[in-house]
Scaffold this motif. Structure first.
Motif, PDB file in Angstrom:
ATOM      1  N   GLU A 209       0.810  -1.216   0.000  1.00  0.00           N
ATOM      2  CA  GLU A 209       0.000   0.000   0.000  1.00  0.00           C
ATOM      3  C   GLU A 209       0.846   1.271   0.000  1.00  0.00           C
ATOM      4  OE1 GLU A 209      -2.963   0.019   3.037  1.00  0.00           O
ATOM      5  OE2 GLU A 209      -3.616  -2.041   2.620  1.00  0.00           O
ATOM      6  N   ALA A 211       2.508   4.163  -1.670  1.00  0.00           N
ATOM      7  CA  ALA A 211       2.357   4.821  -2.971  1.00  0.00           C
ATOM      8  C   ALA A 211       3.685   5.358  -3.475  1.00  0.00           C
ATOM      9  CB  ALA A 211       1.342   5.954  -2.869  1.00  0.00           C
ATOM     10  N   ASN A 212       4.453   5.989  -2.603  1.00  0.00           N
ATOM     11  CA  ASN A 212       5.784   6.471  -2.972  1.00  0.00           C
ATOM     12  C   ASN A 212       6.611   6.733  -1.726  1.00  0.00           C
ATOM     13  OD1 ASN A 212       5.417   9.235  -2.053  1.00  0.00           O
ATOM     14  ND2 ASN A 212       4.179   9.580  -3.885  1.00  0.00           N
ATOM     15  N   LYS A 223       4.266   7.957   1.446  1.00  0.00           N
ATOM     16  CA  LYS A 223       2.817   8.112   1.320  1.00  0.00           C
ATOM     17  C   LYS A 223       2.141   6.752   1.158  1.00  0.00           C
ATOM     18  CE  LYS A 223       1.715  12.748  -0.291  1.00  0.00           C
ATOM     19  NZ  LYS A 223       0.975  13.514  -1.322  1.00  0.00           N
ATOM     20  N   ARG A 224       0.969   6.664   1.772  1.00  0.00           N
ATOM     21  CA  ARG A 224       0.144   5.463   1.647  1.00  0.00           C
ATOM     22  C   ARG A 224      -0.888   5.683   0.546  1.00  0.00           C
ATOM     23  NH1 ARG A 224      -2.135   2.296   6.931  1.00  0.00           N
ATOM     24  NH2 ARG A 224      -2.907   0.410   5.874  1.00  0.00           N
ATOM     25  N   GLN A 225      -1.183   4.656  -0.199  1.00  0.00           N
ATOM     26  CA  GLN A 225      -2.155   4.776  -1.291  1.00  0.00           C
ATOM     27  C   GLN A 225      -3.509   5.237  -0.755  1.00  0.00           C
ATOM     28  OE1 GLN A 225      -2.235   0.957  -3.242  1.00  0.00           O
ATOM     29  NE2 GLN A 225      -0.311   1.301  -4.327  1.00  0.00           N
ATOM     30  N   GLN A 255       5.186  -1.260  -6.979  1.00  0.00           N
ATOM     31  CA  GLN A 255       4.522  -0.025  -7.411  1.00  0.00           C
ATOM     32  C   GLN A 255       5.372   1.210  -7.155  1.00  0.00           C
ATOM     33  OE1 GLN A 255       3.742  -1.838  -4.820  1.00  0.00           O
ATOM     34  NE2 GLN A 255       3.323  -0.556  -3.045  1.00  0.00           N
ATOM     35  N   VAL A 256       6.420   1.078  -6.333  1.00  0.00           N
ATOM     36  CA  VAL A 256       7.325   2.195  -6.071  1.00  0.00           C
ATOM     37  C   VAL A 256       8.457   2.123  -7.075  1.00  0.00           C
ATOM     38  CG1 VAL A 256       8.857   3.303  -4.404  1.00  0.00           C
ATOM     39  CG2 VAL A 256       6.753   2.190  -3.618  1.00  0.00           C
TER      40      VAL A 256
END
Length: 269
Positions: A209, A211-212, A223-225, A255-256
């Motif tokens: 989860e 995000a980046n 950051k969390r999605q 995803q990162v």
């Protein structure tokens, strides 16, 4: 988008010896300050003859000598990177740390736009730094507690830091990955990282989860999605081996986006 640095180091690169002299930033700053003092001290004098202002004349001479001394001292400062390790030299002596003695790093990025607060002097300093993005500070901590700092006070600091990171990061990253595979949670200061979660204070974020994870100004932010605010925001040099943590996290979270070993690749200024 993350700012891309101009130098990317790789673990297999040829090292040899690289030597970097002191940047001109400090010298230019001090020279401009002293020139400003000269103008301020002498402009308001009705009698321009130095004989009528003997104390002021000696103060001016003292300031000029001080500036000349700084130029000489800075001119003798140098950073050397070779197959043995990293050496920092100055008029007061030298520090040296071998590659196999480096146990920890502390990394910080200072946005170059902070110079805007210094007006014209800031503009000159920004040009002298030869970087349009940021000033860098990498501290190497030895297993015996010794410390050696590499900053943008050296010319081509981004290249120098890239070479150092290219040498020390791969084995550090591999060590952390091995520990994660054994089911351990690895601590990076207040941040914990396992194979499945990132732990910060009393919160756990599944790596799926995330995000980046980037350096924004002087801070590490994760950051969390689906969330607007950062789940983690902490000054990057408060996180031991912060670049190792980012490299490992990128390998755990597809995803990162992976950015490799680059002093500015994960930076948003």
């Amino acid at each position: 988008m993350a700012a891309q640095g101009g130098f990317v180091a790789t673990a297999g690169m040829v090292y040899g010896e690289h030597r970097y002299g002191a940047a001109y930033t400090v010298r230019i700053f001090l020279t401009l300050v002293v020139l400003g003092l000269f103008v301020g001290l002498w402009t308001g004098k009705a009698d321009p003859h130095t004989s009528s202002h003997s104390p002021l004349m000696w103060i001016s001479i003292g300031l000029a000598v001080a500036v000349a001394a700084v130029w000489i001292v800075q001119g003798r400062s140098a950073l050397t990177i070779n197959d043995s390790g990293v050496r920092r030299e100055s008029i007061f002596g030298q520090q040296e740390i071998a590659w196999n003695q480096i146990a920890e790093t502390r990394y910080r990025v200072i946005p170059i736009n902070v110079y805007a607060h210094f007006g014209l002097i800031g503009a000159v300093l920004a040009m002298a730094s030869k970087s349009s993005r940021a000033r860098l500070a990498l501290e190497l901590v030895g297993s015996d507690g010794s410390k050696l700092k590499v900053t943008s006070n050296f010319r081509n600091a981004s290249e120098a830091i890239g070479i150092i990171l290219g040498r020390i990061l791969p084995p550090m990253v591999q060590n952390v990955k091995t520990r994660l595979q054994r089911g351990e949670t690895v601590q990076f200061g207040g941040i914990g990282l396992s194979a499945t979660v990132v732990i910060w204070k009393n919160n756990s974020i599944p790596v799926s989860e995330v995000a980046n994870a980037v350096l924004v100004g002087t801070n590490l932010r994760v950051k969390r999605q689906g969330k607007w605010l950062s789940a983690i925001s902490v000054r990057s040099d408060k996180v031991p081996n912060v670049l190792v943590s980012l490299e490992v996290l990128e390998s755990l979270a597809p995803q990162v986006k992976s950015t490799g070993i680059d002093p500015l690749a994960r930076v948003r200024v």
